[in-house]
Design an enzyme around this catalytic site. Sequence first.
Site, PDB file in Angstrom:
ATOM      1  N   HIS A  29       0.827  -1.207   0.000  1.00 32.35           N
ATOM      2  CA  HIS A  29       0.000   0.000   0.000  1.00 32.35           C
ATOM      3  C   HIS A  29       0.865   1.263   0.000  1.00 32.35           C
ATOM      4  O   HIS A  29       2.059   1.221   0.311  1.00 32.35           O
ATOM      5  CB  HIS A  29      -0.933   0.014   1.220  1.00 32.35           C
ATOM      6  CG  HIS A  29      -0.201   0.080   2.530  1.00 32.35           C
ATOM      7  ND1 HIS A  29       0.323   1.256   3.039  1.00 32.35           N
ATOM      8  CD2 HIS A  29       0.110  -0.883   3.414  1.00 32.35           C
ATOM      9  CE1 HIS A  29       0.921   1.012   4.185  1.00 32.35           C
ATOM     10  NE2 HIS A  29       0.811  -0.289   4.437  1.00 32.35           N
ATOM     11  N   ARG A  58      -5.884   1.484   4.289  1.00 34.38           N
ATOM     12  CA  ARG A  58      -4.739   1.934   3.478  1.00 34.38           C
ATOM     13  C   ARG A  58      -4.543   1.064   2.244  1.00 34.38           C
ATOM     14  O   ARG A  58      -4.176   1.555   1.179  1.00 34.38           O
ATOM     15  CB  ARG A  58      -3.479   2.019   4.331  1.00 34.38           C
ATOM     16  CG  ARG A  58      -3.091   0.734   5.043  1.00 34.38           C
ATOM     17  CD  ARG A  58      -2.071   1.024   6.151  1.00 34.38           C
ATOM     18  NE  ARG A  58      -1.584  -0.133   6.853  1.00 34.38           N
ATOM     19  CZ  ARG A  58      -2.044  -0.560   8.016  1.00 34.38           C
ATOM     20  NH1 ARG A  58      -3.052   0.056   8.603  1.00 34.38           N
ATOM     21  NH2 ARG A  58      -1.504  -1.602   8.608  1.00 34.38           N
ATOM     22  N   GLU A 110      -2.359  -6.793   7.458  1.00 29.60           N
ATOM     23  CA  GLU A 110      -1.002  -6.712   7.974  1.00 29.60           C
ATOM     24  C   GLU A 110      -0.817  -7.655   9.156  1.00 29.60           C
ATOM     25  O   GLU A 110      -1.789  -8.066   9.807  1.00 29.60           O
ATOM     26  CB  GLU A 110      -0.697  -5.262   8.397  1.00 29.60           C
ATOM     27  CG  GLU A 110       0.675  -5.014   8.996  1.00 29.60           C
ATOM     28  CD  GLU A 110       1.849  -5.342   8.075  1.00 29.60           C
ATOM     29  OE1 GLU A 110       2.059  -6.532   7.755  1.00 29.60           O
ATOM     30  OE2 GLU A 110       2.580  -4.413   7.701  1.00 29.60           O
TER      31      GLU A 110
END
Length: 182
Positions: A8, A58, A82
């Site tokens: 990202h 994001r 993540e």
Amino acid sequence: MKLIIIRHGQTDANAQHLVQGAGLDFPLNLAGRGQAEAAAERFLPFALPVIYCSTMLRARQTAEIIGGRLGCPVLATPGLEEVHFGEAEGMLSTEARRRYKDVFDRIDCQCEPDWRQVHVPGGESINQSTARALRALENIARTSAFPLAGVVTHGSLMFNLYYHFFGQSRRFDNCEFFETEL
């Protein structure tokens, strides 16, 4: 299936060097939006038919910018989030590395047999997060109608996936990518 795995764009947390794992979800900042727009130009020759992305803001924003430029759909996909860094989330990276020195030293060294199993208290290990992401990627490969896809995800998860696919360590800047087959 060929996958283009993309990190990202930048967030304010990235710019401030904060540990931004699965527990914190910042939007792209102005620089991150610019990075995503530049990435979209780089991906024009790939003619990506679809982009899958982490469910985190994001990654979704990055995928939407790229997908909008390429004219392809974006599908938020659980499992691509993540790594969760537990108690280190929101700390300055230097503070997290000081407080959890043993964990980060073992990951950086990669010289102990269990280095992929260590984790910050309350967080995920490399093995756990890699297994989660591989399940998501395998599901994409099994259900996608296309032989090629973009996948927008996160820096630490990309480190883990790159190690899984290539047996080498590599860190990725915002909007960098690598290609792999699944």
